[in-house]
Design a protein around this motif. Structure first.
Motif, mmCIF file in Angstrom:
data_model
loop_
_atom_site.group_PDB
_atom_site.id
_atom_site.type_symbol
_atom_site.label_atom_id
_atom_site.label_comp_id
_atom_site.label_asym_id
_atom_site.label_seq_id
_atom_site.Cartn_x
_atom_site.Cartn_y
_atom_site.Cartn_z
ATOM 1 N N ALA A 70 0.826 -1.207 0.000
ATOM 2 C CA ALA A 70 0.000 0.000 0.000
ATOM 3 C C ALA A 70 0.863 1.261 0.000
ATOM 4 O O ALA A 70 0.496 2.275 -0.593
ATOM 5 C CB ALA A 70 -0.930 -0.009 1.215
ATOM 6 N N LEU B 268 3.717 0.302 -4.082
ATOM 7 C CA LEU B 268 3.471 -0.970 -4.756
ATOM 8 C C LEU B 268 4.604 -1.334 -5.709
ATOM 9 O O LEU B 268 5.025 -2.492 -5.786
ATOM 10 C CB LEU B 268 2.139 -0.896 -5.508
ATOM 11 C CG LEU B 268 1.648 -2.182 -6.167
ATOM 12 C CD1 LEU B 268 1.472 -3.290 -5.141
ATOM 13 C CD2 LEU B 268 0.336 -1.923 -6.912
ATOM 14 N N MET C 137 -5.509 -2.673 -0.277
ATOM 15 C CA MET C 137 -5.316 -2.076 -1.595
ATOM 16 C C MET C 137 -6.574 -1.350 -2.073
ATOM 17 O O MET C 137 -6.494 -0.425 -2.883
ATOM 18 C CB MET C 137 -4.916 -3.151 -2.614
ATOM 19 C CG MET C 137 -3.554 -3.782 -2.354
ATOM 20 S SD MET C 137 -2.203 -2.590 -2.179
ATOM 21 C CE MET C 137 -2.106 -1.953 -3.838
ATOM 22 N N THR D 213 -6.326 2.435 -1.008
ATOM 23 C CA THR D 213 -5.223 3.269 -1.495
ATOM 24 C C THR D 213 -5.660 3.982 -2.772
ATOM 25 O O THR D 213 -6.639 3.589 -3.410
ATOM 26 C CB THR D 213 -3.974 2.418 -1.769
ATOM 27 O OG1 THR D 213 -4.287 1.421 -2.751
ATOM 28 C CG2 THR D 213 -3.498 1.730 -0.496
ATOM 29 N N LYS E 57 -2.319 -0.356 -10.165
ATOM 30 C CA LYS E 57 -2.700 -1.077 -8.954
ATOM 31 C C LYS E 57 -3.722 -2.164 -9.270
ATOM 32 O O LYS E 57 -3.572 -3.320 -8.841
ATOM 33 C CB LYS E 57 -3.282 -0.109 -7.922
ATOM 34 C CG LYS E 57 -3.750 -0.800 -6.646
ATOM 35 C CD LYS E 57 -4.399 0.164 -5.667
ATOM 36 C CE LYS E 57 -5.835 0.446 -6.030
ATOM 37 N NZ LYS E 57 -6.553 1.163 -4.934
ATOM 38 N N VAL F 194 -3.054 -6.231 -8.757
ATOM 39 C CA VAL F 194 -3.853 -7.062 -7.855
ATOM 40 C C VAL F 194 -4.532 -8.183 -8.638
ATOM 41 O O VAL F 194 -4.559 -9.343 -8.195
ATOM 42 C CB VAL F 194 -4.896 -6.203 -7.106
ATOM 43 C CG1 VAL F 194 -5.798 -7.088 -6.244
ATOM 44 C CG2 VAL F 194 -4.203 -5.163 -6.228
#
Length: 446
Positions: free
Chosen positions: A268, A271, A382, A385, A391, A395
């Motif tokens: 977080a 990354l 996550m 954030t 991001k 993920v």
């Protein structure tokens, strides 16, 4: 004022410390240290530093006794001082000796001093300059068998990297227009802005030291992969190999658990730093034992010994890992499908991929549960954030590989909205729809 009030017993303590320095085998009188510590205040402490601190440092280095009380007094004396002030009084070697001490009290004292660097980015940058101190800290944090030392190390490491982060501190989010009746901000729920410590950009020096310094990052990876002497079950002493393997396996479990607890926070914070690395991770030790077991037709728990199986049964052969068995009873071995071995570590992938996808032997029930907890914390954190395509794609990539053959982890994530507060349910469901991979459907060809 408090500094005008004489400190009772100070002369007795000074004489006792001189005796300990002259002869380290002198029995340590804990009461003398405790009595002085109870009388210390922010006002009367500074005048005592020139007299007491050098003596305490020498005692901590030489006493064969448990240094809990001298370490506690030292912590109290150092409370008003900054990290840079302390390092001007004690050389890096003193910190390393405290961190490498066999006594947890000394380890925690060393970590407490390092924690002071989190007061300012410049202090963290100063710490990052001392590679050997950082290495000693990493090894003690991941390699100590003491739970308290591990917890302290995780807190210190997380706070230091937070303050050192090169990114701007996150702005406080605003409630979106048209949001539903329940919203996290309405309920006073903490946001990522509230969770971050830093008030300004850091230098990134400690991030570089830990994740770009091959010597330091290699130490982290070796400890987690079971390829360091502290965690390598194959390096157990021949004198008591069974007990040695149990201790090494337990330490490997502790190290992996500690990194899984801190990694969501690090991801977080920055990354990119935990996603990419020029240092290729080694294959975890269980890869070799699992491959050998498959060749021989046996099942292992990933630490080189037969152990817990996915359905909770265990081998009837000795369990050197010391994992929890079904009600403490070993059942007869059954033929059960093992979870497949993950793909080997890839060049360019960082700590996040290694820890989430390669490090843990998912046939070890306890570590698999720790991994499930990690994914829950990672996905949940996550979500709060700042949004970015990078991001989301990262993920999704992690979850696509992790959940491809891990039904338990998928089910746990899918049930997450049902286990959270009303104000966050809908946003969490939306986030999960965005990042969870679709389940594969077998198509029968006719």
């Amino acid at each position: 004022m408090d500094n005008d009030i004489p400190i009772t017993g100070l002369d007795d303590l000074t004489a006792h410390m001189d005796a300990l320095i002259a002869d380290p085998s002198t029995p340590l009188n804990a009461k003398l240290f405790d009595d002085i510590e109870l009388q210390l205040t922010d006002f009367n402490t500074p005048p005592l530093l020139p007299s007491l601190l050098p003596r305490l440092v020498q005692i901590l280095h030489t006493t064969p006794s448990d240094p809990t009380t001298p370490a506690s007094l030292t912590t109290k004396l150092l409370r008003p001082l900054s990290f840079s002030q302390i390092t001007s009084l004690a050389p890096p070697e003193s910190l390393i000796q405290a961190l490498e001490s066999p006594f947890p009290a000394a380890n925690i004292l060393g970590m407490t001093i390092l924690h002071k660097a989190a007061a300012a980015p410049s202090e963290v940058a100063q710490l990052a300059e001392t590679r050997e101190v950082v290495k000693a800290f990493v090894r003690t944090w991941l390699g100590s068998s003491e739970v308290g030392v591990g917890e302290k190390g995780g807190k210190v490491m997380g706070d230091l990297l937070d303050v050192d982060c090169e990114l701007e501190p996150p702005a406080r989010p605003q409630r979106r227009a048209g949001a539903g009746q329940h919203h996290a901000l309405d309920a006073g729920m903490p946001t990522w802005h509230d969770m971050v410590l830093r008030k300004e950009k850091g230098s990134g020096a400690l991030w570089k030291r830990i994740f770009a310094d091959e010597e330091v990052y290699g130490l982290v990876l070796d400890l987690l992969a079971g390829r360091h002497e502290d965690t390598d079950v194959t390096s157990a002493d021949a004198g008591d190999e069974k007990e040695g393997r149990k201790q090494k396996a337990r330490q490997l479990t502790l190290a992996q658990g500690r990194i899984l607890r801190i990694l969501p926070r690090l991801a977080a914070l920055d990354l990119e730093k935990v996603v990419r690395s020029e240092v290729r991770a080694p294959e975890p030790g269980y890869y070799a034992t699992a491959t050998a077991a498959a060749t021989n037709g046996t099942s292992t728990n990933g630490h080189g010994t037969p152990g817990p199986r996915p359905n909770g049964t265990t081998s009837s052969r000795p369990n050197h890992n010391g994992d929890i068995l079904m009600n403490g009873v070993e059942e007869e071995e059954e033929e059960q499908a093992q979870m497949p071995l993950p793909a080997p570590p890839k060049t360019g992938q960082g700590l996040l991929h290694f820890a989430a996808l390669r490090m843990v032997d998912r046939n070890d029930i306890l570590m698999h549960l720790s991994l499930i907890d990690f994914f829950e914390a990672f996905v949940g954190l996550m979500r709060v954030t700042p949004h970015s395509e990078y991001k989301v794609e990262t993920v999704k990539e992690i979850l696509r590989e992790a959940l491809a053959d891990d039904k338990l982890s998928r089910e746990n994530l899918e049930s997450l909205p049902d286990r959270t507060v009303d104000e966050e349910k809908e946003e969490l469901r939306g986030w999960l729809r965005e990042v969870l991979p679709g389940e594969e459907v077998d198509v029968v060809m006719r």
